[in-house]
Write a protein that holds these residues in place. Structure first.
Motif, PDB file in Angstrom:
ATOM      1  N   SER A 112       3.534  14.143  -5.823  1.00 26.95           N
ATOM      2  CA  SER A 112       2.540  12.908  -6.182  1.00 26.95           C
ATOM      3  C   SER A 112       1.042  13.540  -6.405  1.00 26.95           C
ATOM      4  CB  SER A 112       2.554  11.765  -5.314  1.00 26.95           C
ATOM      5  OG  SER A 112       1.893  11.993  -4.106  1.00 26.95           O
ATOM      6  N   VAL A 113       0.362  12.825  -6.800  1.00 32.96           N
ATOM      7  CA  VAL A 113      -1.041  12.970  -7.096  1.00 32.96           C
ATOM      8  C   VAL A 113      -2.056  12.069  -6.198  1.00 32.96           C
ATOM      9  CG1 VAL A 113      -1.020  14.308  -9.006  1.00 32.96           C
ATOM     10  CG2 VAL A 113      -1.302  12.008  -9.311  1.00 32.96           C
ATOM     11  N   PRO A 114      -3.099  12.118  -5.892  1.00 30.64           N
ATOM     12  CA  PRO A 114      -3.957  11.135  -5.056  1.00 30.64           C
ATOM     13  C   PRO A 114      -4.001   9.736  -6.033  1.00 30.64           C
ATOM     14  CG  PRO A 114      -5.106  13.203  -5.140  1.00 30.64           C
ATOM     15  CD  PRO A 114      -4.130  13.495  -6.027  1.00 30.64           C
ATOM     16  N   GLY A 115      -3.296   8.641  -5.318  1.00 31.66           N
ATOM     17  CA  GLY A 115      -3.231   7.245  -5.822  1.00 31.66           C
ATOM     18  C   GLY A 115      -1.985   7.166  -6.624  1.00 31.66           C
ATOM     19  N   GLY A 116      -1.070   8.277  -6.713  1.00 29.00           N
ATOM     20  CA  GLY A 116       0.186   7.974  -7.346  1.00 29.00           C
ATOM     21  C   GLY A 116       1.286   7.735  -6.540  1.00 29.00           C
ATOM     22  N   ALA A 117       2.447   7.354  -7.357  1.00 31.51           N
ATOM     23  CA  ALA A 117       3.672   7.100  -6.502  1.00 31.51           C
ATOM     24  C   ALA A 117       4.465   8.480  -6.326  1.00 31.51           C
ATOM     25  CB  ALA A 117       4.388   5.964  -7.363  1.00 31.51           C
ATOM     26  N   PRO A 124       0.189   5.179 -14.335  1.00 37.26           N
ATOM     27  CA  PRO A 124      -1.482   5.385 -14.157  1.00 37.26           C
ATOM     28  C   PRO A 124      -1.701   6.802 -13.909  1.00 37.26           C
ATOM     29  CG  PRO A 124      -0.525   4.137 -12.325  1.00 37.26           C
ATOM     30  CD  PRO A 124       0.616   4.281 -13.342  1.00 37.26           C
ATOM     31  N   THR A 125      -1.165   7.398 -13.162  1.00 35.75           N
ATOM     32  CA  THR A 125      -1.578   8.859 -12.808  1.00 35.75           C
ATOM     33  C   THR A 125      -0.701   9.777 -13.259  1.00 35.75           C
ATOM     34  OG1 THR A 125       0.015   8.974 -10.921  1.00 35.75           O
ATOM     35  CG2 THR A 125      -1.953   7.738 -10.561  1.00 35.75           C
ATOM     36  N   PHE A 126       0.058   9.518 -14.562  1.00 35.14           N
ATOM     37  CA  PHE A 126       0.882  10.389 -15.252  1.00 35.14           C
ATOM     38  C   PHE A 126       0.168  11.596 -15.916  1.00 35.14           C
ATOM     39  CE2 PHE A 126       3.550  11.970 -18.726  1.00 35.14           C
ATOM     40  CZ  PHE A 126       4.714  12.466 -18.236  1.00 35.14           C
ATOM     41  N   ALA A 127      -1.079  11.240 -16.402  1.00 39.81           N
ATOM     42  CA  ALA A 127      -1.782  12.335 -16.931  1.00 39.81           C
ATOM     43  C   ALA A 127      -2.343  13.287 -15.863  1.00 39.81           C
ATOM     44  CB  ALA A 127      -3.026  11.740 -17.704  1.00 39.81           C
ATOM     45  N   GLN A 128      -2.903  12.774 -14.791  1.00 41.74           N
ATOM     46  CA  GLN A 128      -3.110  13.578 -13.857  1.00 41.74           C
ATOM     47  C   GLN A 128      -2.241  14.463 -13.161  1.00 41.74           C
ATOM     48  OE1 GLN A 128      -6.455  14.192 -12.378  1.00 41.74           O
ATOM     49  NE2 GLN A 128      -5.242  15.727 -11.174  1.00 41.74           N
TER      50      GLN A 128
END
Length: 468
Positions: free
Chosen positions: A72-77, A172-176
């Motif tokens: 995961s990335v910060p804030g992501g599932a 929401p965090t897919f790009a990251q």
């Protein structure tokens, strides 16, 4: 048109028989996944999404994928990323998502306790998209079992599996995630198992998706609510003015009246109106909105809906003029339409239509690009695999909904072929009560994906598919 796979009859038969013999395990594992209430919406316990990711990771390990991680990335599932090196041609990325929508109301049974009725499994996520997860798992199981039974006879492509956990909240965090791990997601072919077939018994490849723009329009009239008897007349309340403004967004036929929106040709498929009415649940006696064929209205033209309104509730109403009101607008765009241009067109329309009796403010929301797939060797292989698994020719369809992350995948892999497949059908009720998957269709989807992977490994991308 007959399509053929670059695979021997014996191999195709062995895969068919192997999948039929082991499908009970696929069905059982799908039921276990459905029991995990992996709702990714913010109001629900994220621990269930984590548990779902762990369950998917375990399934992929047991299927024979040697490299499996939860990332995961910060804030992501949590997402599951698995990889297996190939001994044949090509590299295929398999996508699905393990998160689900909130259960909502109106179920005939517990949404997280799967039940089987008349050949369909009912449960939240049974179709969208835990069936997609199991299509990947089942195909990998079948291929590795066959490769083990006949060493050297079944060269396989490199396979990467990516199962995300936040698709139902817009990724929401897919790009990251792509910025962080994108080098591990590059592939020649990307198979997105998150769409639908045309009908039960008629497989489909989704070749177009509409884009998306949503926004909140706010109308302000007064500094505060005032007595409707004392001040009504010279002042129209905010709710009335909002409704009048929203009414300008469509013409008398029901087509979107916002200037500057694109339109593209759609697949030439017969979609009888009575079938659409039944599938959509249109009330008897009502006419449909818009002009053009049903595929044109559903896939090739823009659509605009008001999906929420903030105004005084009826049971709390008093004799006052509402000073403010808001509405959320969801606009679907023709494939290829630039979302920024569409948002600007919507804003320009609302500004031009706004009367001088109110103040109108537009609060932009989500944007998502559509998708229009070119034809090529990979799509030919997919159609050939569908025809073999279903025993009939497949079709190409558009989808009126949006999958914005596909544009990010295209940006990451500009030279790869994006194949959008799925196991849903018009009766699956994804996102709604009594969501279900047709188990016979899932078994065929597993077989079709196994055949596609085998065909890529056999070099099918370089040689195309012979046609008779």
């Amino acid at each position: 048109m007959t399509r053929e796979l670059p695979l021997s009859h014996d191999l195709r038969h062995a895969l068919h028989e192997g999948i039929a013999a082991t499908f009970e395990g696929v069905q059982r594992d799908l039921a276990d996944l459905v029991r995990v209430p992996s709702v990714s919406a913010a109001a629900f316990d994220p621990a269930h999404v984590t548990a779902s990711a762990r369950a998917v990771a375990a399934l992929l390990r047991d299927a024979g994928m040697p490299q499996v991680e939860i990332l995961s990335v910060p804030g992501g599932a949590p997402a599951v990323l698995a990889h297996r090196a190939g001994d044949g041609a090509g590299h295929v990325l398999l996508y699905a998502h393990h998160d689900v929508q909130p259960p909502g109301e109106g179920w005939s049974s517990d949404p997280f306790e799967p039940v089987i009725r008349e050949g369909r499994m009912y449960g939240r996520g049974a179709a969208d998209d835990k069936a997609g997860v199991m299509a990947h798992v089942g195909a990998i199981r079948a291929l590795l079992a066959q490769a083990s039974a006949a060493p050297g006879a079944l060269p396989l492509p490199a396979i990467t599996v990516f199962v995300e956990g936040e698709e139902e909240v817009g990724s929401p965090t897919f790009a990251q995630f792509l910025r962080t791990y994108g080098d591990r997601l590059a592939a020649d072919v990307v198979v997105v198992a998150d769409s639908a077939n045309w009908k039960v018994g008629i497989p489909a490849l989704t070749t177009s998706l509409r884009g998306l723009v949503d926004a909140v329009v706010q109308v302000d009239v007064l500094e505060h609510a005032v007595h409707s008897g004392m001040f009504g007349g010279p002042v129209l309340d905010a709710t009335t003015q909002l409704v009048r403004l929203l009414a300008t967004l469509h013409d008398d036929a029901g087509d979107v009246a916002v200037a500057g929106l694109d339109r593209v040709p759609t697949a030439d498929l017969d979609y009888p109106e009575d079938v659409f009415r039944q599938e959509a649940g249109v009330l008897p006696g009502l006419t449909l909105s818009g002009t053009g064929s049903l595929p044109d209205r559903l896939w090739g033209k823009s659509a605009l809906s008001i999906i929420g309104i903030d105004a005084t509730a009826v049971d709390r109403a008093s004799n006052t003029l509402a000073h403010t009101a808001r509405a959320k607008i969801s606009m679907r765009l023709a494939p290829g339409q630039d979302p920024g241009e569409a948002e600007a067109a919507l804003l320009a329309h609302l500004q031009a239509a706004a009367p001088t009796t109110c103040r109108v403010t537009l609060h932009p929301g989500e944007r998502g690009s559509g998708f229009l797939a070119p034809r090529g060797a990979a799509s030919d292989l997919a159609h050939a695999a569908f025809a073999q698994a279903w025993g009939r020719e497949s079709v190409e369809v558009g989808i009126g909904g949006s999958i914005p992350f596909i544009a990010d995948l295209v940006t990451l892999n500009p030279d790869s072929a994006i194949l959008i497949t799925g196991v849903e059908d018009p009766h699956s009720r994804a996102h709604g009560a009594d969501e279900s998957v047709h188990l016979g269709e899932l078994r065929k989807a597993v077989e079709a994906e196994a055949l596609l992977l085998a065909a890529v490994g056999a070099g099918g991308l370089s040689g195309g598919v012979p046609r008779a």
